[in-house]
Design an enzyme around this catalytic site. Sequence first.
Site, PDB file in Angstrom:
ATOM      1  N   TYR A 143       0.827  -1.213   0.000  1.00  0.00           N
ATOM      2  CA  TYR A 143       0.000   0.000   0.000  1.00  0.00           C
ATOM      3  C   TYR A 143       0.865   1.268   0.000  1.00  0.00           C
ATOM      4  CZ  TYR A 143      -4.060  -2.944   1.148  1.00  0.00           C
ATOM      5  OH  TYR A 143      -5.054  -3.896   1.131  1.00  0.00           O
ATOM      6  N   LYS A 193       3.175 -15.533   2.764  1.00  0.00           N
ATOM      7  CA  LYS A 193       3.049 -16.321   1.527  1.00  0.00           C
ATOM      8  C   LYS A 193       4.480 -16.678   1.116  1.00  0.00           C
ATOM      9  CE  LYS A 193       0.510 -17.973  -1.854  1.00  0.00           C
ATOM     10  NZ  LYS A 193      -0.381 -19.122  -1.658  1.00  0.00           N
ATOM     11  N   ASP A 225      -3.422 -18.120   2.417  1.00  0.00           N
ATOM     12  CA  ASP A 225      -4.622 -18.760   1.875  1.00  0.00           C
ATOM     13  C   ASP A 225      -5.192 -19.770   2.872  1.00  0.00           C
ATOM     14  OD1 ASP A 225      -2.169 -19.893   1.347  1.00  0.00           O
ATOM     15  OD2 ASP A 225      -2.700 -20.763  -0.574  1.00  0.00           O
ATOM     16  N   ASP A 249      -5.304  -6.419   6.098  1.00  0.00           N
ATOM     17  CA  ASP A 249      -6.503  -5.678   5.699  1.00  0.00           C
ATOM     18  C   ASP A 249      -7.629  -6.667   5.414  1.00  0.00           C
ATOM     19  OD1 ASP A 249      -8.228  -3.766   4.774  1.00  0.00           O
ATOM     20  OD2 ASP A 249      -7.118  -3.293   2.945  1.00  0.00           O
ATOM     21  N   ASP A 253     -10.908  -8.031   8.179  1.00  0.00           N
ATOM     22  CA  ASP A 253     -12.324  -7.897   7.817  1.00  0.00           C
ATOM     23  C   ASP A 253     -13.031  -9.252   7.884  1.00  0.00           C
ATOM     24  OD1 ASP A 253     -12.332  -5.217   7.496  1.00  0.00           O
ATOM     25  OD2 ASP A 253     -12.864  -5.210   5.373  1.00  0.00           O
TER      26      ASP A 253
END
Length: 358
Positions: A143, A193, A225, A249, A253
Amino acid sequence: MNYRIALIKGDGIGPEIVNETVKVIDKVGKKFGHTFEYVDVLMGGCATDAAGKSYPDGTAELCRSCDAVLLGAVGGPQWGSDKPAEQRPETALLAIRKDLKLYANLRPAALRPALISACPLKRETAEEGIDLLVVRELTGGIYFGKRDKYQTEDRGIEATDLMAYSEMEIERIGRRAFEMARLRRKKVSSVDKANVLETSRLWRSVMHRLAAEYSDVQYEDVLVDNCAMQLVRDPGQFDVVVTENMFGDILSDEASMITGSIGLLPSASMGNDAPALYEPIHGSAPDIAGQDKANPIATILSAAMMFRYSFNLPAEADAIEAAVDKALADGWRTADIAEPGEHTIGTMKMGEIIQENI
Ligand code: NAD
């Protein structure tokens, strides 16, 4: 002890939910023998209206003069994307996080025992309990990396976003996660990852170094994942989940969804040398602002986090959480968490009941 708290009430439902939270904080003070001094800080759309800028000069300094910052919410359609950046409330949010160097975002996802039916997972999974904390890196990664967009000869336009992490950035968020785990059930799940990304391999090597140092804390690596799957299959296995900005992020959520309502979830953002900022995860809910309909619980639980993490007063934090759980167990509901046909109460009544339960 006397504590100085910066209050950013903000816009929409912000003032309503912060006002109820202040009453709860004062009740805790009375019961446990603390006093609080509140410093009102104007930020967001209300600051644009009053001072022409959503982040008036001196905002960060005012917050720095306090022991902690409590934020309601900022934003609303009247200060939309057609306005210049300095008038938009989102600009203020990014600025305060940057100025206070808040690199760690803490989002607990705890299923309140009285609201098991609001959990969208299988009943037996919900009954096992969900109580996890996502520690998300907030100021690095993709980001904030270099981005580019350019024309290619044969593939049309191409765009790139660079994901970069330094050992320093990984180590400080990792330490934060291990320290948090020591205050909880002493387990850290580090999400990456590493089978694909170089940044994840660096992330993992730094985390392993820290895991050896914090040998009293159980540690595991989880691929992102797999983590996304495990959160809906068996969330009870997680205590502290630490991860980089973008993964955090998305996962935070997901974690909040499995606990039911947006009106219940608190958060904290922390740096090393400035007061931490506590806020509900929801926004300013302009659709219900000023109608005594907002659920104040997420903000009240944010204050509980403030007691636990900024003031190091766990008994006071426990008292707030127990007061919320009692209100819910006694059947009190604001509209957002009520089943169809259930009796509902307003923001002020919910605040009053929680305050009485302290
Ligand atoms: P929102 O979270 O404000 O509202 C989403 C939905 O949830 C709405 O229907 C709202 O009524 C409901 N809701 C939210 N909080 C509630 C509560 N405490 N009790 C009962 N119902 C609640 O998200 P949005 O509508 O996407 O955004 C509205 C404004 O808030 C926008 O201007 C946005 O930029 C801003 N925002 C601010 C923050 C922040 O201050 N940190 C975070 C997110 C959004």
